[in-house]
Design an enzyme around this catalytic site. Structure first.
Site, mmCIF file in Angstrom:
data_model
loop_
_atom_site.group_PDB
_atom_site.id
_atom_site.type_symbol
_atom_site.label_atom_id
_atom_site.label_comp_id
_atom_site.label_asym_id
_atom_site.label_seq_id
_atom_site.Cartn_x
_atom_site.Cartn_y
_atom_site.Cartn_z
ATOM 1 N N LYS A 176 0.883 -1.179 0.000
ATOM 2 C CA LYS A 176 0.000 0.000 0.000
ATOM 3 C C LYS A 176 0.913 1.218 0.000
ATOM 4 O O LYS A 176 1.420 1.641 1.026
ATOM 5 C CB LYS A 176 -0.873 -0.017 1.265
ATOM 6 C CG LYS A 176 -2.244 0.615 1.104
ATOM 7 C CD LYS A 176 -2.244 2.070 0.682
ATOM 8 C CE LYS A 176 -2.013 3.025 1.825
ATOM 9 N NZ LYS A 176 -1.780 4.422 1.368
ATOM 10 N N GLU A 252 9.298 1.504 11.182
ATOM 11 C CA GLU A 252 10.346 2.505 10.936
ATOM 12 C C GLU A 252 9.680 3.857 11.056
ATOM 13 O O GLU A 252 8.953 4.279 10.158
ATOM 14 C CB GLU A 252 10.895 2.361 9.514
ATOM 15 C CG GLU A 252 11.582 1.070 9.237
ATOM 16 C CD GLU A 252 12.982 1.036 9.815
ATOM 17 O OE1 GLU A 252 13.394 2.016 10.473
ATOM 18 O OE2 GLU A 252 13.640 0.009 9.633
ATOM 19 N N CYS A 286 13.505 10.422 7.264
ATOM 20 C CA CYS A 286 13.329 10.037 8.677
ATOM 21 C C CYS A 286 14.627 10.182 9.444
ATOM 22 O O CYS A 286 14.631 10.551 10.613
ATOM 23 C CB CYS A 286 12.772 8.626 8.784
ATOM 24 S SG CYS A 286 13.671 7.427 7.812
ATOM 25 N N GLU A 385 9.665 16.211 15.261
ATOM 26 C CA GLU A 385 10.116 16.073 13.875
ATOM 27 C C GLU A 385 9.427 17.133 13.017
ATOM 28 O O GLU A 385 8.199 17.244 13.028
ATOM 29 C CB GLU A 385 9.717 14.671 13.403
ATOM 30 C CG GLU A 385 10.252 14.297 12.058
ATOM 31 C CD GLU A 385 9.965 12.832 11.715
ATOM 32 O OE1 GLU A 385 8.810 12.395 11.867
ATOM 33 O OE2 GLU A 385 10.897 12.142 11.276
HETATM 34 P P1 NAD Z 1 1.665 8.614 7.716
HETATM 35 O O1 NAD Z 1 2.483 7.880 8.704
HETATM 36 O O2 NAD Z 1 0.261 8.896 8.098
HETATM 37 O O3 NAD Z 1 1.644 7.820 6.322
HETATM 38 C C1 NAD Z 1 2.570 6.807 5.983
HETATM 39 C C2 NAD Z 1 1.840 5.661 5.303
HETATM 40 O O4 NAD Z 1 0.874 5.134 6.201
HETATM 41 C C3 NAD Z 1 1.064 6.063 4.049
HETATM 42 O O5 NAD Z 1 1.119 5.011 3.097
HETATM 43 C C4 NAD Z 1 -0.358 6.195 4.564
HETATM 44 O O6 NAD Z 1 -1.330 6.004 3.560
HETATM 45 C C5 NAD Z 1 -0.414 5.092 5.590
HETATM 46 N N1 NAD Z 1 -1.430 5.275 6.631
HETATM 47 C C6 NAD Z 1 -1.884 6.434 7.158
HETATM 48 N N2 NAD Z 1 -2.837 6.192 8.086
HETATM 49 C C7 NAD Z 1 -2.989 4.844 8.160
HETATM 50 C C8 NAD Z 1 -3.819 3.973 8.923
HETATM 51 N N3 NAD Z 1 -4.692 4.434 9.797
HETATM 52 N N4 NAD Z 1 -3.703 2.637 8.728
HETATM 53 C C9 NAD Z 1 -2.807 2.140 7.851
HETATM 54 N N5 NAD Z 1 -2.011 2.918 7.088
HETATM 55 C C10 NAD Z 1 -2.092 4.250 7.235
HETATM 56 O O7 NAD Z 1 2.422 9.951 7.350
HETATM 57 P P2 NAD Z 1 1.884 11.279 6.613
HETATM 58 O O8 NAD Z 1 0.529 11.684 7.112
HETATM 59 O O9 NAD Z 1 2.039 11.069 5.168
HETATM 60 O O10 NAD Z 1 2.962 12.324 7.118
HETATM 61 C C11 NAD Z 1 2.835 12.894 8.408
HETATM 62 C C12 NAD Z 1 4.170 12.967 9.115
HETATM 63 O O11 NAD Z 1 4.735 11.677 9.196
HETATM 64 C C13 NAD Z 1 5.250 13.781 8.430
HETATM 65 O O12 NAD Z 1 5.154 15.128 8.702
HETATM 66 C C14 NAD Z 1 6.491 13.185 8.989
HETATM 67 O O13 NAD Z 1 6.791 13.768 10.218
HETATM 68 C C15 NAD Z 1 6.143 11.751 9.208
HETATM 69 N N6 NAD Z 1 6.671 10.842 8.171
HETATM 70 C C16 NAD Z 1 7.747 10.121 8.485
HETATM 71 C C17 NAD Z 1 8.279 9.267 7.543
HETATM 72 C C18 NAD Z 1 9.492 8.459 7.856
HETATM 73 O O14 NAD Z 1 10.141 7.957 6.958
HETATM 74 N N7 NAD Z 1 9.815 8.286 9.113
HETATM 75 C C19 NAD Z 1 7.710 9.153 6.288
HETATM 76 C C20 NAD Z 1 6.561 9.897 5.986
HETATM 77 C C21 NAD Z 1 6.059 10.738 6.950
#
Ligand code: NAD
Length: 482
Positions: A176, A252, A286, A385
């Site tokens: 996904k 992660e 990250c 972050e």
């Molecule tokens: P997120 O963690 O919400 O999204 C990451 C992935 O998880 C995406 O594929 C998303 O569709 C999925 N996801 C979201 N909600 C979910 C749920 N309830 N169940 C299953 N999957 C779900 O991140 P975001 O909203 O895109 O970004 C928000 C913050 O997250 C950023 O500002 C940043 O701080 C952090 N982030 C960190 C990383 C990293 O590599 N550590 C990567 C992206 C974002």
């Protein structure tokens, strides 16, 4: 352009017909749509993967020999190199990252696939010491169907390290991708199918996190392992779901990674690396080095030199290949801007700012690099972050104070130490709470090096042989023969 799911080696339209607009972050203009998957689409993907595994590892994918599996992964790595330019163009348009960065991502992905292809026929169990009359051995079996929830910052690299390792271990995958970065992943599944991967080995369902992502985690879906990269908040939801359904999760998550710069460090070597560690991918990394702890004796000199380097940093569209592209979407831009504004409102001083290139569209999601100085250790900027090109610098007096500052957040992903004192470097490497510690370098990201966090940065390891073992189920077989 209209992109469908990729299931069972075929493009599949969403069950409901619903779609999500794909926006070019450098212009704010929509240019494509992806399928908005729901639970039915996810179930279809999981069922395809289950068929590829079969009930007793007799499915088309599971019954391949290790060498056949390895050869398919090697071929896939070669195909990624062949299509690297197309993949990079797609990724740059989708995420806004500079074209050169996207090309690097494609090259790293090829390297992950090669690495794990080379591991397949070296993955084996053991024989164990036990009383006479017994022979005891372990075998490493596939876990089954693994779920992979991928973020938007490095889609190709993260696909490589998690899907690559899982396939090498013999599992079938349901992926996904993030709603903001699905295009390269869809293309990768197609490339794998063209290269001979059996139907169902790799399935990609696109959609929103709260819909397709959540559906992947739901009960009785057939997922046996989940690998998640993303925010700490969503990571907790994923970990919770995994615990309830009794499957392992590799998480992660975020970081607020420190770099500790001592007064005996080689500043010419350190400073360009320190700048790159926060502006790489516009800070959306990250493991970004987002806190800089500097020994007070050299603090002003370091800040002065860094300020001059920050003033030269430019953000622009991917095709300009500047130091940074735009942020991925309007939400990230608003979030980063708000954190910068709150820090200033709290009286934290800006030491320098980069610029946005004249050629960049005003409707793009640009954010210039910002260097903050004398950041209070308990402030939001030092603790949370940002996920943007914002560096928080602060002074320290001695080694103990540096360690206390470095370990003083909820995170523990990576850390950097800059010093010419070898004993101090080793001492600190052991005291820092992090999954990786870099001495006189930062972000050595080789695919062979296990990577992951402690504390709120997550648990489990990706990359290296370590990650491959995590995608296997270890079975102990005890045979009594006397
Ligand atoms: P997120 O963690 O919400 O999204 C990451 C992935 O998880 C995406 O594929 C998303 O569709 C999925 N996801 C979201 N909600 C979910 C749920 N309830 N169940 C299953 N999957 C779900 O991140 P975001 O909203 O895109 O970004 C928000 C913050 O997250 C950023 O500002 C940043 O701080 C952090 N982030 C960190 C990383 C990293 O590599 N550590 C990567 C992206 C974002």
């Amino acid at each position: 352009m209209q992109f469908d799911h990729y299931l069972d080696n075929a493009r599949v339209a969403p069950n409901t017909g619903a779609r999500i607009e794909v926006v070019d972050p450098s212009t704010g203009e929509p240019f494509a749509t992806i399928a908005r998957g729901d639970a039915t689409d996810v179930q279809r993907a999981v069922s395809a993967a289950q068929r590829a595994m079969g009930n007793t590892l007799d499915g088309a994918w599971a019954k391949l020999s290790p060498v056949e599996r390895s050869n398919l992964l090697f071929a896939c790595a070669a195909a990624v190199s062949q299509y690297a330019d197309e993949l990079a163009q797609l990724e740059a348009r989708d995420t806004g990252k500079a074209l050169n960065t996207a090309r690097t991502d494609a090259a790293v992905l090829a390297r992950y696939l090669q690495y794990y292809a080379g591991c397949v026929d070296k993955l084996h169990g053991d024989t164990l010491p036990y009383p006479a009359g017994f022979t005891v051995l372990t075998v490493r079996e596939p876990i089954g169907v693994t779920g992979h929830i991928i973020p938007w910052n490095y889609p190709m690299q993260i696909y490589g390290r998690s899907v690559g390792a899982s396939l090498a271990a013999g599992n079938a995958c349901v992926v996904k991708p993030a709603e903001d970065a699905s295009l390269s992943i869809l293309r990768l599944a197609e490339i794998a199918a063209e290269g001979g991967f059996p139907a169902g080995a790799i399935n990609v369902v696109t959609g929103l996190g709260g819909e397709a992502g959540a559906a992947l985690l739901s009960a009785n879906r057939g997922i046996r392992h989940i690998s998640f990269t993303g925010s700490t908040v969503t990571g907790a939801l994923v970990g919770h779901a995994a615990a309830e359904r009794h499957f392992p999760a590799v998480l992660e998550l975020g970081g607020k990674s420190p770099q500790l710069l001592f007064d005996d460090a080689d500043l010419d070597q350190a400073l360009p690396v320190i700048v790159n560690a926060i502006v790489q991918n516009a800070g959306q990394t990250c493991s970004a080095g987002s806190r800089l702890l500097v020994q007070r004796t050299v603090y002003e000199r370091v800040l002065d030199r860094l300020a001059r380097q920050f003033a030269l940093l430019r953000s622009g569209p991917p095709s300009m290949n500047l130091e940074m592209g735009p942020l991925v979407n309007a939400k990230q831009q608003a979030r980063v801007r708000a954190m910068v504004e709150r820090a200033q409102a709290d009286g934290i001083r800006v030491a320098a700012r980069g610029t946005i290139a004249a050629g960049a569209s005003g409707a793009g999601y640009y954010q210039e690099a910002v260097l903050f100085r004398d950041v209070p250790p308990d402030s939001e900027l030092a603790q949370e972050e940002v996920f943007g090109p914002v560096l928080a610098a602060m002074p320290f007096d001695d080694e103990d104070a540096a360690v206390a500052l470095a370990n003083g957040t909820q995170y523990g992903l990576v850390a950097g130490v800059w010093t010419r004192d070898g004993a101090r470097a080793l001492r600190l490497a052991r005291k820092l709470q992090a999954g990786q510690v870099f001495i006189n370098n930062y972000g050595a990201g080789g695919v062979e090096l296990p990577f992951g966090g402690v504390k709120a940065s997550g648990h489990g390891r990706e990359k290296g042989f370590e990650a491959l073992l995590g995608f296997t189920a270890l079975k102990t077989i005890a045979i009594k023969h006397d």
